[in-house]
Design a protein around this motif. Sequence first.
Motif, PDB file in Angstrom:
ATOM      1  N   VAL A  69      -8.652 -29.410  42.585  1.00 43.24           N
ATOM      2  CA  VAL A  69      -9.478 -28.388  43.217  1.00 43.24           C
ATOM      3  C   VAL A  69      -9.553 -27.226  42.240  1.00 43.24           C
ATOM      4  CG1 VAL A  69      -9.728 -26.850  45.201  1.00 43.24           C
ATOM      5  CG2 VAL A  69      -8.669 -29.097  45.497  1.00 43.24           C
ATOM      6  N   VAL A  70     -10.744 -26.724  41.985  1.00 41.85           N
ATOM      7  CA  VAL A  70     -10.933 -25.644  41.022  1.00 41.85           C
ATOM      8  C   VAL A  70     -11.420 -24.398  41.756  1.00 41.85           C
ATOM      9  CG1 VAL A  70     -12.197 -24.900  38.970  1.00 41.85           C
ATOM     10  CG2 VAL A  70     -11.473 -27.292  39.199  1.00 41.85           C
ATOM     11  N   PHE A  93      -4.110 -16.787  42.199  1.00 40.99           N
ATOM     12  CA  PHE A  93      -3.201 -17.855  42.627  1.00 40.99           C
ATOM     13  C   PHE A  93      -2.832 -17.722  44.102  1.00 40.99           C
ATOM     14  CE2 PHE A  93      -1.796 -18.575  38.077  1.00 40.99           C
ATOM     15  CZ  PHE A  93      -2.310 -19.854  38.017  1.00 40.99           C
ATOM     16  N   ARG A  94      -2.466 -16.511  44.515  1.00 39.06           N
ATOM     17  CA  ARG A  94      -2.083 -16.324  45.920  1.00 39.06           C
ATOM     18  C   ARG A  94      -3.247 -16.607  46.860  1.00 39.06           C
ATOM     19  NH1 ARG A  94      -0.907 -11.288  47.106  1.00 39.06           N
ATOM     20  NH2 ARG A  94      -1.254 -10.362  45.087  1.00 39.06           N
ATOM     21  N   SER A  99      -5.902 -20.129  50.814  1.00 38.26           N
ATOM     22  CA  SER A  99      -7.117 -20.807  51.264  1.00 38.26           C
ATOM     23  C   SER A  99      -6.932 -22.320  51.306  1.00 38.26           C
ATOM     24  CB  SER A  99      -8.269 -20.446  50.329  1.00 38.26           C
ATOM     25  OG  SER A  99      -9.415 -21.179  50.654  1.00 38.26           O
ATOM     26  N   LEU A 100      -6.368 -22.871  50.247  1.00 42.51           N
ATOM     27  CA  LEU A 100      -6.153 -24.315  50.166  1.00 42.51           C
ATOM     28  C   LEU A 100      -5.210 -24.797  51.269  1.00 42.51           C
ATOM     29  CD1 LEU A 100      -6.833 -26.775  48.368  1.00 42.51           C
ATOM     30  CD2 LEU A 100      -4.773 -26.253  47.059  1.00 42.51           C
ATOM     31  N   ARG A 105      -4.243 -27.741  56.128  1.00 46.31           N
ATOM     32  CA  ARG A 105      -3.502 -27.801  57.401  1.00 46.31           C
ATOM     33  C   ARG A 105      -4.455 -27.992  58.583  1.00 46.31           C
ATOM     34  NH1 ARG A 105       0.998 -22.973  56.847  1.00 46.31           N
ATOM     35  NH2 ARG A 105       2.563 -24.217  55.773  1.00 46.31           N
ATOM     36  N   SER A 106      -5.558 -27.233  58.594  1.00 50.88           N
ATOM     37  CA  SER A 106      -6.466 -27.309  59.744  1.00 50.88           C
ATOM     38  C   SER A 106      -7.312 -28.584  59.738  1.00 50.88           C
ATOM     39  CB  SER A 106      -7.360 -26.075  59.814  1.00 50.88           C
ATOM     40  OG  SER A 106      -8.254 -26.041  58.735  1.00 50.88           O
ATOM     41  N   GLU A 107      -7.752 -29.046  58.559  1.00 46.16           N
ATOM     42  CA  GLU A 107      -8.634 -30.208  58.504  1.00 46.16           C
ATOM     43  C   GLU A 107      -7.886 -31.537  58.398  1.00 46.16           C
ATOM     44  OE1 GLU A 107     -11.586 -29.716  55.472  1.00 46.16           O
ATOM     45  OE2 GLU A 107     -12.326 -27.834  56.338  1.00 46.16           O
ATOM     46  N   GLN A 108      -6.732 -31.533  57.758  1.00 47.32           N
ATOM     47  CA  GLN A 108      -6.005 -32.787  57.539  1.00 47.32           C
ATOM     48  C   GLN A 108      -4.723 -32.887  58.361  1.00 47.32           C
ATOM     49  OE1 GLN A 108      -7.363 -35.185  55.551  1.00 47.32           O
ATOM     50  NE2 GLN A 108      -9.099 -33.801  55.319  1.00 47.32           N
TER      51      GLN A 108
END
Length: 130
Positions: A69-70, A93-94, A99-100, A105-108
């Motif tokens: 993921v970029v 980075f934070r 966001s990642l 967590r919510s989608e997977q």
Amino acid sequence: MQSVLAKLSLRRTSALGGHKYQCDTCESTCHVYNSCGDRHCNQCSGSKRYDFAERAGKLLLDEVDYYQVVFTLPSQLSRLALSNRESLADLLFRSAWKSLRKTIRSEQGYDPAAIMVLHTWNQKLVVCHS
């Protein structure tokens, strides 16, 4: 880019200083000149990249899918990033991790893990100074 090339061209020359070694037995001497130490230099940083890849590779698990993921800063922030490198990299980075992690967590429905690397070149391999 010009300063990087200039530094690379001086690698292992007297311009960057060095050390003189003398054999105790035959008294012959040898000059060993310093490396440029630049992160773009294959000779100076190649082993660091290899070590990173080795360590990161040990974290990978069989039968697990991995994705790249970029996250990219908009070009309008280039000048700000150049004058506040550490702060902006930390913020990037934070923010990227927050966001990642939230999205995965919510989608997977599981807790993700990540290896994050700061890449400071654009796709044309030109330093971003705009």
